[in-house]
Design a protein around this motif. Structure first.
Motif, PDB file in Angstrom:
ATOM      1  N   ARG A 445       0.837  -1.205   0.000  1.00 15.73           N
ATOM      2  CA  ARG A 445       0.000   0.000   0.000  1.00 15.73           C
ATOM      3  C   ARG A 445       0.869   1.251   0.000  1.00 15.73           C
ATOM      4  O   ARG A 445       1.966   1.283   0.587  1.00 15.73           O
ATOM      5  CB  ARG A 445      -0.909   0.020   1.229  1.00 15.73           C
ATOM      6  CG  ARG A 445      -1.755  -1.224   1.404  1.00 15.73           C
ATOM      7  CD  ARG A 445      -2.966  -1.270   0.491  1.00 15.73           C
ATOM      8  NE  ARG A 445      -3.980  -0.314   0.865  1.00 15.73           N
ATOM      9  CZ  ARG A 445      -4.843  -0.468   1.859  1.00 15.73           C
ATOM     10  NH1 ARG A 445      -4.795  -1.565   2.613  1.00 15.73           N
ATOM     11  NH2 ARG A 445      -5.757   0.441   2.114  1.00 15.73           N
ATOM     12  N   ASP A 525      -2.677   4.651  -2.641  1.00 13.34           N
ATOM     13  CA  ASP A 525      -3.845   3.892  -2.196  1.00 13.34           C
ATOM     14  C   ASP A 525      -4.583   4.571  -1.056  1.00 13.34           C
ATOM     15  O   ASP A 525      -5.779   4.372  -0.883  1.00 13.34           O
ATOM     16  CB  ASP A 525      -3.416   2.506  -1.689  1.00 13.34           C
ATOM     17  CG  ASP A 525      -2.691   1.701  -2.745  1.00 13.34           C
ATOM     18  OD1 ASP A 525      -3.317   1.385  -3.766  1.00 13.34           O
ATOM     19  OD2 ASP A 525      -1.505   1.399  -2.543  1.00 13.34           O
ATOM     20  N   ILE A 566      -8.127  10.841  -5.919  1.00  8.09           N
ATOM     21  CA  ILE A 566      -9.057   9.919  -6.570  1.00  8.09           C
ATOM     22  C   ILE A 566      -8.763   9.801  -8.069  1.00  8.09           C
ATOM     23  O   ILE A 566      -9.065   8.768  -8.678  1.00  8.09           O
ATOM     24  CB  ILE A 566     -10.529  10.321  -6.329  1.00  8.09           C
ATOM     25  CG1 ILE A 566     -10.858  11.680  -6.927  1.00  8.09           C
ATOM     26  CG2 ILE A 566     -10.858  10.283  -4.850  1.00  8.09           C
ATOM     27  CD1 ILE A 566     -12.325  12.055  -6.825  1.00  8.09           C
ATOM     28  N   MET A 569      -6.289   7.046  -8.011  1.00  6.60           N
ATOM     29  CA  MET A 569      -6.927   5.778  -7.630  1.00  6.60           C
ATOM     30  C   MET A 569      -7.785   5.225  -8.759  1.00  6.60           C
ATOM     31  O   MET A 569      -7.832   4.006  -8.983  1.00  6.60           O
ATOM     32  CB  MET A 569      -7.774   5.984  -6.374  1.00  6.60           C
ATOM     33  CG  MET A 569      -6.968   6.268  -5.122  1.00  6.60           C
ATOM     34  SD  MET A 569      -8.049   6.588  -3.695  1.00  6.60           S
ATOM     35  CE  MET A 569      -6.862   7.216  -2.501  1.00  6.60           C
ATOM     36  N   ARG A 570      -8.454   6.093  -9.477  1.00  3.29           N
ATOM     37  CA  ARG A 570      -9.276   5.625 -10.594  1.00  3.29           C
ATOM     38  C   ARG A 570      -8.412   5.054 -11.718  1.00  3.29           C
ATOM     39  O   ARG A 570      -8.800   4.099 -12.396  1.00  3.29           O
ATOM     40  CB  ARG A 570     -10.158   6.760 -11.105  1.00  3.29           C
ATOM     41  CG  ARG A 570     -11.379   7.010 -10.229  1.00  3.29           C
ATOM     42  CD  ARG A 570     -12.116   8.269 -10.616  1.00  3.29           C
ATOM     43  NE  ARG A 570     -13.410   8.366  -9.940  1.00  3.29           N
ATOM     44  CZ  ARG A 570     -14.108   9.486  -9.817  1.00  3.29           C
ATOM     45  NH1 ARG A 570     -13.625  10.635 -10.306  1.00  3.29           N
ATOM     46  NH2 ARG A 570     -15.277   9.488  -9.203  1.00  3.29           N
ATOM     47  N   GLN A 572      -5.681   3.447 -11.253  1.00  2.00           N
ATOM     48  CA  GLN A 572      -5.253   2.139 -10.772  1.00  2.00           C
ATOM     49  C   GLN A 572      -6.378   1.123 -10.802  1.00  2.00           C
ATOM     50  O   GLN A 572      -6.152  -0.080 -10.920  1.00  2.00           O
ATOM     51  CB  GLN A 572      -4.716   2.254  -9.330  1.00  2.00           C
ATOM     52  CG  GLN A 572      -3.471   3.102  -9.229  1.00  2.00           C
ATOM     53  CD  GLN A 572      -3.092   3.403  -7.788  1.00  2.00           C
ATOM     54  OE1 GLN A 572      -1.957   3.710  -7.507  1.00  2.00           O
ATOM     55  NE2 GLN A 572      -4.034   3.332  -6.859  1.00  2.00           N
ATOM     56  N   GLY A 576      -9.517   2.319  -2.903  1.00  2.71           N
ATOM     57  CA  GLY A 576      -8.599   3.120  -2.102  1.00  2.71           C
ATOM     58  C   GLY A 576      -9.278   3.667  -0.867  1.00  2.71           C
ATOM     59  O   GLY A 576     -10.453   3.380  -0.598  1.00  2.71           O
ATOM     60  N   ILE A 619     -13.789   3.427  -3.447  1.00  3.60           N
ATOM     61  CA  ILE A 619     -12.943   4.319  -2.661  1.00  3.60           C
ATOM     62  C   ILE A 619     -13.721   4.684  -1.406  1.00  3.60           C
ATOM     63  O   ILE A 619     -14.814   5.251  -1.469  1.00  3.60           O
ATOM     64  CB  ILE A 619     -12.576   5.592  -3.451  1.00  3.60           C
ATOM     65  CG1 ILE A 619     -11.756   5.215  -4.691  1.00  3.60           C
ATOM     66  CG2 ILE A 619     -11.801   6.573  -2.563  1.00  3.60           C
ATOM     67  CD1 ILE A 619     -11.502   6.377  -5.636  1.00  3.60           C
TER      68      ILE A 619
END
Length: 706
Positions: A445, A525, A566, A569-570, A572, A576, A619
């Protein structure tokens, strides 16, 4: 033993580091000299790669059972690194017992069993477990032996005409043993080579590495340097002589700043694909040696061949994934094209496993690539942690160096696929993997904690790092950040964290810090919005500037950092966590607190709104409400503490006790308490919780959410 300037200056391709005075202080202690020599060799990556190679010495010692003098060999044990080797990393074995193992050796089918039998040869019961290379040292008669993986030597060893070149280059003083998996039988082959070529100063192992030796630690060290120096000199004389390096360049790299921006934008996408089985940590490099290779005409021919040296191969996989995209193609378009490319790589790896597996082979491992090459941009590597990802990159650069040298003097040859498989899925390697400690809860992480140079933010980042995460620490105070960097470096090492100056009110610094996270680790993350400040004034004294500053830092800052988080994260596509460090003041009305309290209330509700919106992306957004965390907090320096003390009619010194007494538990709240609450949200037990508020305030009834 004497050294003159001519000895030192004759080395141009390796570093001569021997200190006569230091070595003299160890005279008579052969093991100490072994450690000293090993550390010097490991300090120069041109001599051997991280964790690679092994060294040994033989000396007389007293047998604890008989009291008689007996010959003992000390050799680097399983695992470890020459550069940091200590006595505790050595295995110590009776030499005569090792030789008696020859009497029961029946052939290659017994190889793994022979490693187990080495335990019956242990002299020092506290020593490290013997490695697979132990008998390679044990069957050679020399007092000091070095087995290294220098790029310059492997380039010759991994070339089509390697044996002939070795013979001519060293006039027959370096022997040659064809490629064979390390083990008992290879030890016998080394001794056979020596017996057939008496007087040689070393042995080249085909596709593998180099053995050199000497009667003393210094003689072995000097011999090793001289052989590698001659190999490197020979390569330099020939590189680019017959044909352009790697067939010449077919494209130019993007300018440095553009390369890094491109890599930062793509890294989270790649990390998402590479983490389809296990969350991976990334590493990026645009080293000149990498760019020369990936921009060349020979890339498409050489990259699929894979590496030759087992140490290189074990860490870089059978071959890299090469991205066939232009350097200007839109990231969203690339993301769509990557799916089929990863599917094809996983299928290739599965086919390789199925074609080469044995009846007792371990189950297939993660089929994703470790090394990803992007022409014009650089190299990405992904592994279970930052150190492993970084070392994989270093090993692939070793492989590039080997290919470059081999192609200059002959043509490069890699390990046959079956031989590569036999190394990768070796039962002894599998046993080593099974002995690895269980991963910590946050292994794999990446956490970015704002305001993490001190106080609550630093405690959160430390807690996450202790639990296995890599962390991106940051602060708007550069000097304070430098102090935090020194602390994190000492606690977690250079691979455990990255650092950047971040002002949550300035979008350019936010983007820069998220790019730092992407380049250092592959993405993010966990985002923790912790940066803050406090202003406590009566309404009539509160200024518009005060109000704007509070809302810019606390509310707008939280919004901008979450927004940037975000986005990563999106890319990936792994979900998250967003954690907002708010305050009991978001729920409790108090005097002289209009700006700060209302901004905290806005933060609290912004978190709820984000939770409602981001659930579809998996998320999770949760809030921790501290109260009166005074320790190591910039908020409590100066005017804020004075303002709160004035509001409650106590002195600044009396504030901690005052806050504790008004709680139900009568407790002083520390930064570590908030860090523990944050870990509770992200540690794995609350993976289905979002939109929550957790009060860590000692119990303030007015702050109860329900």
């Amino acid at each position: 033993m004497s050294t003159n300037n001519s000895t030192i200056t004759k080395f141009k391709h390796v570093s001569y580091l021997w200190d006569e005075a230091k070595a003299a202080s160890m005279a008579g202690d052969e093991v100490a000299l072994l450690i000293y020599r090993s550390n010097l060799l490991g300090a120069d990556l041109r001599l051997t790669n991280y964790g690679g190679g092994n060294t040994s010495c033989k000396a007389m010692a007293t047998d604890p059972l008989t009291g008689e003098s007996t010959e003992v060999m000390w050799v680097k044990g399983s695992g470890g690194d020459l550069g940091t080797l200590k006595r505790s990393g050595l295995a110590a074995l009776y030499v005569d017992r090792m030789h008696r193992l020859k009497n029961i050796y029946k052939g290659l089918d017994q190889e793994d069993e022979m490693v187990e039998l080495l335990n019956h040869c242990i002299y020092d019961l506290q020593s490290k477990a013997p490695s697979i290379d132990t008998t390679l040292h044990g069957f050679l008669p020399f007092a000091h032996i070095d087995h290294l993986h220098p790029d310059a030597a492997i380039a010759i060893a991994a070339s089509k005409d390697g044996k002939k070149i070795t013979q001519e280059l060293f006039n027959g003083t370096i022997g040659w043993v064809e490629w064979q998996k390390p083990g008992f039988d290879l030890g016998l082959k080394l001794r056979q080579c020596l017996d057939e070529n008496p007087g040689i100063r070393g042995i080249m192992l085909g596709s593998h590495g180099l053995f050199t030796w000497g009667d003393t630690a210094y003689e072995s060290y000097l011999n090793t340097l001289e052989v590698i120096e001659r190999c490197a000199e020979y390569l330099q004389e020939n590189i680019g002589k017959k044909r352009p390096v790697f067939g010449g360049q077919r494209m130019e790299s993007l300018p440095k700043a553009d390369r890094l921006a491109r890599a930062a934008a793509l890294a989270p996408v790649l990390r998402g694909y590479c983490s389809s089985k296990t969350k991976m940590i990334g590493h990026f490099t645009d080293d000149d040696r990498v760019l020369e290779f990936i921009n060349s005409n020979d890339l498409d021919r050489l990259a699929p061949l894979g590496t030759s040296c087992p140490d290189h191969f074990l860490r870089t996989k059978i071959s890299p994934l090469v991205l066939d995209f232009s350097v200007t193609e839109d990231i969203s378009v690339i993301k769509e094209k990557l799916g089929p490319m990863f599917d094809a790589y996983r299928q290739m790896y599965t086919d390789y496993y199925n074609a080469c597996k044995h009846p007792n082979s371990p189950a297939i491992r993660d089929t994703n690539p470790v090394v990803i090459l992007y022409p014009g941009i650089g190299m990405f590597t992904f592994a279970k942690d930052k150190q492993t990802a970084r070392v994989a990159a270093e090993f692939y650069i070793n492989a590039i160096n080997v290919m470059k040298g081999a192609e200059a003097i002959s043509s490069y040859i890699s390990l046959p696929r079956q031989e590569a498989f036999n190394i990768e899925y070796w039962l002894l390697e599998e046993a080593k993997l099974q002995r690895m400690p269980k991963p910590k809860p946050l292994t794999g992480r990446i956490a970015l904690v704002t305001g993490s140079a001190g106080g609550i933010g630093k405690a959160i980042a430390q807690k996450f790092a202790q639990e296995g995460a890599v962390v991106v620490i940051n602060d708007n105070d550069a000097q304070r950040l430098e102090t935090a960097k020194a602390s994190f470096s000492q606690q977690f090492g250079a691979d455990g964290f990255a650092a950047d100056v971040l002002d949550v009110t300035k979008i350019d610094t936010i983007r820069k810090t998220f790019n730092t996270a992407a380049l250092a680790f592959g993405g993010v993350d966990i985002v923790v919005n912790c940066a803050g400040l406090s202003i406590s004034k009566p309404m009539e004294e509160h200024t518009e500037a005060d109000w704007d500053l509070l809302y810019d830092v606390l509310v707008k800052g939280q919004f901008l950092v979450t927004q940037a988080g975000i986005e990563v994260m999106r890319k990936q596509n792994m979900g998250g966590d967003v954690l907002n460090i708010v305050s009991k003041n978001a729920l409790v009305s108090g005097p002289n607190n209009a700006g700060y309290g209302s901004a905290k209330a806005a933060q609290l509700h912004l978190g709820r709104l984000n939770a409602a919106e981001l659930g579809k992306d998996h998320i999770r957004v949760n809030t921790v409400n501290p109260d009166a965390v005074i320790s190591d907090s910039k908020i409590w320096e100066g005017a804020w503490a004075e303002g709160r003390a004035k509001a409650y009619g106590v002195t600044v010194a009396e504030l901690p006790a005052f806050y504790a007494k008004r709680t139900l538990l009568n407790e002083i709240i520390l930064p570590e308490d908030i860090a523990n609450a944050c870990f509770a949200f992200v540690g794995g037990l609350l993976n289905k919780a979002t939109g929550n508020v957790l009060n860590i305030d000692g119990g303030v009834a007015m702050a109860f959410v329900r």
